[in-house]
Design a protein around this motif. Structure first.
Motif, PDB file in Angstrom:
ATOM      1  N   PRO A   6       0.848  -1.198   0.000  1.00 13.14           N
ATOM      2  CA  PRO A   6       0.000   0.000   0.000  1.00 13.14           C
ATOM      3  C   PRO A   6       0.877   1.240   0.000  1.00 13.14           C
ATOM      4  O   PRO A   6       2.066   1.189   0.359  1.00 13.14           O
ATOM      5  CB  PRO A   6      -0.797  -0.131   1.303  1.00 13.14           C
ATOM      6  N   GLY A   7       0.304   2.357  -0.394  1.00 15.22           N
ATOM      7  CA  GLY A   7       1.085   3.573  -0.562  1.00 15.22           C
ATOM      8  C   GLY A   7       1.826   4.015   0.674  1.00 15.22           C
ATOM      9  O   GLY A   7       2.953   4.534   0.577  1.00 15.22           O
ATOM     10  N   PHE A   8       1.246   3.804   1.858  1.00 12.73           N
ATOM     11  CA  PHE A   8       1.896   4.323   3.059  1.00 12.73           C
ATOM     12  C   PHE A   8       3.186   3.567   3.373  1.00 12.73           C
ATOM     13  O   PHE A   8       4.111   4.139   3.970  1.00 12.73           O
ATOM     14  CB  PHE A   8       0.943   4.293   4.262  1.00 12.73           C
ATOM     15  N   ILE A   9       3.301   2.284   2.984  1.00  7.34           N
ATOM     16  CA  ILE A   9       4.548   1.562   3.220  1.00  7.34           C
ATOM     17  C   ILE A   9       5.633   2.046   2.263  1.00  7.34           C
ATOM     18  O   ILE A   9       6.799   2.218   2.643  1.00  7.34           O
ATOM     19  CB  ILE A   9       4.341   0.037   3.103  1.00  7.34           C
ATOM     20  N   THR A  10       5.250   2.300   1.009  1.00  8.11           N
ATOM     21  CA  THR A  10       6.206   2.890   0.063  1.00  8.11           C
ATOM     22  C   THR A  10       6.687   4.238   0.573  1.00  8.11           C
ATOM     23  O   THR A  10       7.886   4.562   0.505  1.00  8.11           O
ATOM     24  CB  THR A  10       5.550   3.050  -1.316  1.00  8.11           C
ATOM     25  N   GLU A  11       5.772   5.038   1.127  1.00  7.12           N
ATOM     26  CA  GLU A  11       6.147   6.331   1.678  1.00  7.12           C
ATOM     27  C   GLU A  11       7.063   6.161   2.887  1.00  7.12           C
ATOM     28  O   GLU A  11       8.002   6.940   3.091  1.00  7.12           O
ATOM     29  CB  GLU A  11       4.904   7.117   2.074  1.00  7.12           C
ATOM     30  N   PHE A  12       6.820   5.133   3.679  1.00  7.34           N
ATOM     31  CA  PHE A  12       7.668   4.852   4.838  1.00  7.34           C
ATOM     32  C   PHE A  12       9.093   4.519   4.404  1.00  7.34           C
ATOM     33  O   PHE A  12      10.069   5.018   4.982  1.00  7.34           O
ATOM     34  CB  PHE A  12       7.068   3.695   5.645  1.00  7.34           C
ATOM     35  N   VAL A  13       9.216   3.683   3.367  1.00  8.14           N
ATOM     36  CA  VAL A  13      10.540   3.342   2.845  1.00  8.14           C
ATOM     37  C   VAL A  13      11.260   4.600   2.372  1.00  8.14           C
ATOM     38  O   VAL A  13      12.448   4.809   2.661  1.00  8.14           O
ATOM     39  CB  VAL A  13      10.425   2.308   1.714  1.00  8.14           C
ATOM     40  N   ASN A  14      10.546   5.463   1.653  1.00 13.56           N
ATOM     41  CA  ASN A  14      11.160   6.710   1.178  1.00 13.56           C
ATOM     42  C   ASN A  14      11.565   7.606   2.342  1.00 13.56           C
ATOM     43  O   ASN A  14      12.612   8.265   2.306  1.00 13.56           O
ATOM     44  CB  ASN A  14      10.192   7.447   0.255  1.00 13.56           C
ATOM     45  N   PHE A  15      10.742   7.642   3.377  1.00  5.63           N
ATOM     46  CA  PHE A  15      11.055   8.423   4.585  1.00  5.63           C
ATOM     47  C   PHE A  15      12.381   7.964   5.169  1.00  5.63           C
ATOM     48  O   PHE A  15      13.230   8.781   5.550  1.00  5.63           O
ATOM     49  CB  PHE A  15       9.930   8.237   5.608  1.00  5.63           C
ATOM     50  N   LEU A  16      12.557   6.651   5.262  1.00  8.73           N
ATOM     51  CA  LEU A  16      13.775   6.099   5.840  1.00  8.73           C
ATOM     52  C   LEU A  16      14.997   6.422   4.988  1.00  8.73           C
ATOM     53  O   LEU A  16      16.048   6.828   5.500  1.00  8.73           O
ATOM     54  CB  LEU A  16      13.641   4.583   5.985  1.00  8.73           C
ATOM     55  N   LEU A  17      14.868   6.237   3.682  1.00  4.39           N
ATOM     56  CA  LEU A  17      16.012   6.408   2.790  1.00  4.39           C
ATOM     57  C   LEU A  17      16.399   7.874   2.599  1.00  4.39           C
ATOM     58  O   LEU A  17      17.573   8.184   2.373  1.00  4.39           O
ATOM     59  CB  LEU A  17      15.719   5.772   1.433  1.00  4.39           C
ATOM     60  N   GLU A  18      15.412   8.765   2.671  1.00  6.54           N
ATOM     61  CA  GLU A  18      15.668  10.166   2.351  1.00  6.54           C
ATOM     62  C   GLU A  18      15.923  11.042   3.567  1.00  6.54           C
ATOM     63  O   GLU A  18      16.138  12.251   3.422  1.00  6.54           O
ATOM     64  CB  GLU A  18      14.490  10.726   1.546  1.00  6.54           C
ATOM     65  N   ASP A  19      15.900  10.474   4.766  1.00  4.30           N
ATOM     66  CA  ASP A  19      16.222  11.254   5.949  1.00  4.30           C
ATOM     67  C   ASP A  19      17.601  11.877   5.762  1.00  4.30           C
ATOM     68  O   ASP A  19      18.587  11.164   5.534  1.00  4.30           O
ATOM     69  CB  ASP A  19      16.215  10.357   7.180  1.00  4.30           C
ATOM     70  N   PRO A  20      17.735  13.211   5.870  1.00  6.16           N
ATOM     71  CA  PRO A  20      19.021  13.864   5.579  1.00  6.16           C
ATOM     72  C   PRO A  20      20.174  13.355   6.444  1.00  6.16           C
ATOM     73  O   PRO A  20      21.300  13.185   5.944  1.00  6.16           O
ATOM     74  CB  PRO A  20      18.724  15.338   5.846  1.00  6.16           C
ATOM     75  N   GLN A  21      19.928  13.106   7.730  1.00  9.23           N
ATOM     76  CA  GLN A  21      21.007  12.675   8.607  1.00  9.23           C
ATOM     77  C   GLN A  21      21.467  11.265   8.262  1.00  9.23           C
ATOM     78  O   GLN A  21      22.628  10.908   8.491  1.00  9.23           O
ATOM     79  CB  GLN A  21      20.543  12.743  10.062  1.00  9.23           C
ATOM     80  N   VAL A  22      20.558  10.455   7.710  1.00 12.59           N
ATOM     81  CA  VAL A  22      20.929   9.119   7.279  1.00 12.59           C
ATOM     82  C   VAL A  22      21.635   9.183   5.938  1.00 12.59           C
ATOM     83  O   VAL A  22      22.684   8.569   5.726  1.00 12.59           O
ATOM     84  CB  VAL A  22      19.683   8.213   7.195  1.00 12.59           C
ATOM     85  N   ALA A  23      21.062   9.935   5.009  1.00  8.32           N
ATOM     86  CA  ALA A  23      21.611  10.016   3.655  1.00  8.32           C
ATOM     87  C   ALA A  23      23.037  10.561   3.656  1.00  8.32           C
ATOM     88  O   ALA A  23      23.875  10.133   2.853  1.00  8.32           O
ATOM     89  CB  ALA A  23      20.708  10.883   2.776  1.00  8.32           C
ATOM     90  N   MET A  24      23.345  11.477   4.571  1.00  6.82           N
ATOM     91  CA  MET A  24      24.685  12.082   4.569  1.00  6.82           C
ATOM     92  C   MET A  24      25.765  11.055   4.909  1.00  6.82           C
ATOM     93  O   MET A  24      26.926  11.192   4.499  1.00  6.82           O
ATOM     94  CB  MET A  24      24.750  13.255   5.540  1.00  6.82           C
ATOM     95  N   THR A  25      25.414   9.993   5.642  1.00  8.16           N
ATOM     96  CA  THR A  25      26.414   8.966   5.964  1.00  8.16           C
ATOM     97  C   THR A  25      26.793   8.179   4.716  1.00  8.16           C
ATOM     98  O   THR A  25      27.900   7.650   4.638  1.00  8.16           O
ATOM     99  CB  THR A  25      25.901   7.993   7.044  1.00  8.16           C
ATOM    100  N   ARG A  26      25.871   8.094   3.760  1.00  8.23           N
ATOM    101  CA  ARG A  26      26.183   7.355   2.525  1.00  8.23           C
ATOM    102  C   ARG A  26      27.151   8.129   1.645  1.00  8.23           C
ATOM    103  O   ARG A  26      27.801   7.558   0.776  1.00  8.23           O
ATOM    104  CB  ARG A  26      24.896   7.074   1.738  1.00  8.23           C
ATOM    105  N   ALA A  27      27.217   9.447   1.844  1.00 13.40           N
ATOM    106  CA  ALA A  27      28.117  10.270   1.048  1.00 13.40           C
ATOM    107  C   ALA A  27      29.542  10.176   1.535  1.00 13.40           C
ATOM    108  O   ALA A  27      30.440  10.531   0.808  1.00 13.40           O
ATOM    109  CB  ALA A  27      27.650  11.724   1.084  1.00 13.40           C
TER     110      ALA A  27
END
Length: 302
Positions: free
Chosen positions: A281-302
């Motif tokens: 359902p859409g809310f789980i897809t949105e949850f996955v995007n929330f997790l991946l796009e969190d700025p503090q998380v994403a910056m560690t991948r850089a």
């Protein structure tokens, strides 16, 4: 043949808890009523779904096969509710996440909090597990989303880089190791440790890695959280293996020393996985995007 959704939900709850009593409580009925309904379901199917053992309710081979279909059925129900929810006020749903202790404490929890505030109709179920067990559990539909450290050979999953973390040794400021710029785990294992709970993925990883060195962990005590571990280290009880990400605001620089580990495995690449064939359902897809796009998380991948 007709099946009641309420009976299938009861079966699912019993299977997940491996307990008739816990399954009954989850659907708000008495154990005797649950036993009666489960017996009727097994009679309708013509086969036993559980084996009653002293440890609890173990699925039979027929029960294992049915569990996959029932999980898929309720995923479909949630997708239906999500799609219909677009035409009414609010979205209702439930998301299940399993993750290792480092990702839960270092990255996931703040993001999850913001997501639940943004989506007040969504509930979340979180469980900590060892990294090695998470991919297979997601593939078996035991969770919608999994986050773990290290590689995986499990097929049938869509894998996304999530975050990068590093394991470190934390010592009291006056400890004999505190003056070193870095060290190997083998040297640290000569000293007393303050450990997470025995069931924690952090402790299990430390125990298993120590065994590869031919050593055991000298655990003075097991604490139920990184805050408690850090406080006990600062008090001089022992040293600890911790992910750098969980230190953050917990760090007390005047009381502890943080030492990098000179081990390739100390650099922890965290991955987020979902099933490749999942039709969320859409809310789980949105949850996955929330997790991946969190700025503090994403910056560690850089």
């Amino acid at each position: 043949m007709r099946y009641e959704l309420s009976d299938l939900r009861l079966f699912l709850e019993i299977a997940q808890a491996r307990s008739l009593t816990a399954g009954a409580a989850a659907v708000f009925i008495t154990p005797s009523a649950a036993s009666y309904r489960l017996k009727n379901l097994e009679q309708a199917l013509g086969t036993a779904l559980f084996e009653r053992t002293p440890r609890g309710m173990d699925l039979t081979p027929a029960g294992d096969a049915m569990l996959l279909h029932v999980r898929e059925l309720f995923e479909g129900v949630e997708r239906m509710q999500s799609d219909v929810g677009r035409f009414i006020s609010g979205v209702k749903g439930h998301v299940r996440l399993i993750a290792n202790s480092s990702s839960l404490n270092g990255f996931v929890t703040p993001t999850l909090g913001r997501f639940l505030v943004a989506y007040p109709g969504i509930d979340a179920e979180i469980e900590e597990r060892q990294s090695e067990t998470i991919p297979a559990a997601v593939l078996a539909r035991e969770a919608d989303v999994g986050i773990f450290a290290g590689p995986s050979s499990v097929q049938g999953l869509a894998t996304h880089p999530y975050a990068v973390d590093r394991l470190v040794i934390v010592t009291p400021r006056d400890h004999v190791l505190a003056s070193q710029s870095s060290l190997c785990l083998g040297a640290a294992l000569e000293f007393d440790f303050v450990c997470m709970a025995r069931t924690s993925s952090n402790y299990l990883f430390l125990r298993d890695t120590a065994q590869k060195y031919g050593k055991t962990v000298r655990a003075r005590l097991h604490a139920h959280g990184f805050d408690a571990v850090l406080s006990l280290v600062a008090a001089g009880v022992g040293i600890a293996l911790m992910p750098r990400s969980v230190l953050g605001g917990r760090l007390q620089p005047d009381q502890v020393a943080v030492l990098p580990l000179d081990e390739p495995w100390a650099l922890r690449e965290l991955s987020l996985v979902v099933r490749q064939d999942a039709r969320f359902p859409g809310f789980i897809t949105e949850f996955v995007n929330f997790l991946l796009e969190d700025p503090q998380v994403a910056m560690t991948r850089a």
